[in-house]
Enzyme design. Structure first.
Site, PDB file in Angstrom:
ATOM      1  N   LYS A   1     -13.857  -2.729 -10.745  1.00 30.47           N
ATOM      2  CA  LYS A   1     -13.488  -1.765 -11.956  1.00 30.47           C
ATOM      3  C   LYS A   1     -13.502  -2.391 -13.126  1.00 30.47           C
ATOM      4  CE  LYS A   1     -12.276   1.859  -8.973  1.00 30.47           C
ATOM      5  NZ  LYS A   1     -12.702   1.076  -7.659  1.00 30.47           N
TER       6      LYS A   1
HETATM    7  C1  LIG Z   1     -13.643   1.548  -6.670  1.00 33.76           C
HETATM    8  C2  LIG Z   1     -13.901   0.582  -5.552  1.00 33.76           C
HETATM    9  C3  LIG Z   1     -15.007   0.666  -4.447  1.00 33.76           C
HETATM   10  C4  LIG Z   1     -15.825   2.087  -4.637  1.00 33.76           C
HETATM   11  O1  LIG Z   1     -16.440   2.279  -6.110  1.00 33.76           O
HETATM   12  P1  LIG Z   1     -17.226   3.647  -6.276  1.00 33.76           P
HETATM   13  O2  LIG Z   1     -17.638   3.567  -7.491  1.00 33.76           O
HETATM   14  O3  LIG Z   1     -15.938   4.465  -6.289  1.00 33.76           O
HETATM   15  O4  LIG Z   1     -18.194   4.124  -5.135  1.00 33.76           O
HETATM   16  C5  LIG Z   1     -15.472  -0.264  -3.668  1.00 33.76           C
HETATM   17  N1  LIG Z   1     -14.755  -1.392  -3.628  1.00 33.76           N
HETATM   18  C6  LIG Z   1     -13.659  -1.592  -4.620  1.00 33.76           C
HETATM   19  C7  LIG Z   1     -12.971  -2.765  -4.315  1.00 33.76           C
HETATM   20  C8  LIG Z   1     -13.228  -0.665  -5.641  1.00 33.76           C
HETATM   21  O5  LIG Z   1     -12.168  -1.028  -6.370  1.00 33.76           O
END
Ligand SMILES: *Cc1c(COP(=O)(O)O)cnc(C)c1O
Length: 499
Positions: free
Chosen positions: A112
């Site tokens: 993120k």
């Molecule tokens: C948010 C997240 C995901 C999923 O990503 P999306 O963009 O929602 O598909 C996968 N792995 C981690 C560790 C995340 O924080």
């Protein structure tokens, strides 16, 4: 310029789209024209660092930002004070045609950060560019990861305040510590009695309460959110697909123009969609491989063309993918239907009314030209973490392990041995309990429940990897936030904070 996936007539600049987040008709903002790149453009990326690559990609989309504005946003976001690797998103070799793209070197140790480190700067610029006078108040309900990444990103950004609500009982000890130790003059963190649903419903009710919002407006505040459908979160994620390709070229693992497959652990479809944009722009990507856990709504959709949200919700070892409504998927629908906004509106209404929609054979075929999908159980996830550690001495977090497993299955089932990049989305230290259970030598270690910090150290000892500095620092960080409230009182708490 940007328009809505559901067809309303607003045609907006990037700054306006980033400020608003979601279109007036409930649709998502999509670029009206997709920029295209060629081999000469791609070759130029090789000699640039991550910031330079980010500039080249983002300037194609955020055309209303000046070069200087963009460079300032990028310079504030992707620094070695915030990221523990100078490459920002390094590519690690696993074997001769498998690589890991590590997106977890930022301040909260998960992917993120790649977007939430820059979004606040893009948004702050958007406010001045659109002569917005209100102070923006970002409200977020979090089950853990997003809240901390948003706090880190928005701390001390001009004209913006952020309030994060988390369920008192619903986050891990490390996640709680990450949030309640957050510094910054404009940040507040509030625990809510109840579970994540209570917290999220509380925030939604506040957004939908016209009286409350008018009251805030009279005081000069406007609510906004930082969720993953904002174009300002999506565009920065396109960058690392190009950066990974440029790194592979730079190290001689690829010839210019040669095709690469990416495997992406997926929840809200934001990360994978960014890869799809990179492909549409002309990056040589063969297949985009979608990896899910037992919340396998996307596996079914990409395989059969039916999106059915009426299913049991599973709590898994890869919680950031525990999602039944992948909101960013609407942008994929827009592009595969060649901007048939009437059709998209119908599907979204069907999803609301009946819990499912079906895209039909023609669109399914074009989906399958690009995507391949599968899912992995928790048991298989743990086995894969063990397996990866034994074979490659690499420590994968549960989300990364899900992708790894699906990537291997793709090769077994299709025989396609194209160079594969596994997108690694979290540091294993963030999920130390599951990772330790998978890689510690059970004969020599007592696996009694341990506290978070001894687990961090144990994982570091077994793996030989350093504990991420921001996680290690939590042990001694002072607590700055201690408000606890009932869910009915969330509006009052907001008023108190803004007084
Ligand atoms: C948010 C997240 C995901 C999923 O990503 P999306 O963009 O929602 O598909 C996968 N792995 C981690 C560790 C995340 O924080």
């Amino acid at each position: 310029m940007y328009s809505s996936t559901r067809g309303c007539n607003d045609i907006l600049s990037a700054a306006e789209a980033i400020k608003r987040g979601i279109a007036a008709d409930g649709g998502l903002f999509v670029p009206t024209v997709l920029p295209k790149i060629d081999d000469i453009w791609l070759a130029k990326l090789v000699n640039l660092d991550y910031r330079g690559r980010a500039f080249e990609v983002l300037r194609l989309f955020l055309t209303d930002y000046s070069e200087e504005e963009l460079k300032n946003c990028i310079a504030a976001a992707y620094t070695t004070e915030k990221f523990d690797d100078a490459a920002i998103a390094p590519v690690t070799a696993i074997d001769h045609n498998t690589y890991a793209l590590e997106l977890w070197h930022g301040p909260t140790s998960a992917f993120k950060d790649m977007a939430l480190q820059i979004l606040p700067h893009l948004m702050s610029k958007a406010l001045s560019k659109t002569q917005e006078e209100a102070e923006i108040v970002i409200l977020t309900a979090t089950s853990g990861d997003t809240g901390k990444a948003a706090l880190e990103g928005f701390a001390n950004v001009d004209q913006i305040k952020i309030i994060v609500f988390y369920p008192e009982e619903g986050v891990s000890p490390i996640q709680r510590l990450q949030m309640v130790t957050q510094q910054g003059a404009n940040v507040s963190v509030v625990a809510v009695r109840g579970n994540f649903d209570d917290t999220q419903t509380g925030v939604k009710n506040i957004f939908n309460d016209p009286f409350f919002n008018e009251n805030l407006a009279a005081k000069g505040f406007q609510l906004s959110s930082a969720n993953s459908i904002n174009w300002g979160r999506l565009a920065p994620q396109i960058v690392y697909y190009f950066s990974a390709y440029a790194d592979l070229l730079a190290k001689g693992h690829l010839q210019l123009g040669e095709v690469v497959n990416f495997v992406v652990p997926t929840g809200n479809f934001g990360n994978l969609l960014a890869g799809y944009y990179a492909k549409l722009m002309g990056l040589p990507i063969g297949k985009l491989i979608c990896a899910s856990n037992s919340n396998n709504v996307l596996t079914e959709f990409l395989d059969q063309g039916v999106y059915n949200k009426v299913r049991t919700f599973h709590k898994t070892l890869s919680p950031s993918m525990d999602i039944l409504i992948s909101s960013n998927l609407e942008r994929l629908l827009y592009h595969i239907t060649d901007a048939d906004t009437v059709q998209i509106k119908n599907w979204m209404e069907e999803l609301n009314r009946e819990g499912q929609y079906c895209v039909g054979q023609r669109y399914l075929e074009s989906i399958k030209d690009t995507f391949w999908a599968d899912w992995v159980s928790d048991v298989e996830t743990l086995e894969k973490i063990t397996d990866i550690f034994k074979k490659y001495l690499y420590v994968a977090d549960p989300h990364t392990a899900v992708a790894w497993h699906v990537g291997e299955r793709y090769r077994q089932q299709t025989g396609d041995m194209t160079l594969q990049v596994i997108v690694s989305t979290a540091s294993p230290f963030k999920f130390n309990e599951s990772v330790l259970a998978a890689i510690r030598d059970s004969k020599n270690s007592n696996s009694d429940k341990k506290d978070e910090f001894s687990m961090l150290h144990e994982l570091s000892q077994i793996s030989g990897w350093p504990v991420p500095p921001a996680l290690a620092a939590l042990e001694k960080a002072p607590i700055c936030h201690s408000i606890l409230c009932n869910k009915e009182d969330m509006p009052l708490v907001i008023n108190d904070i803004l007084e």
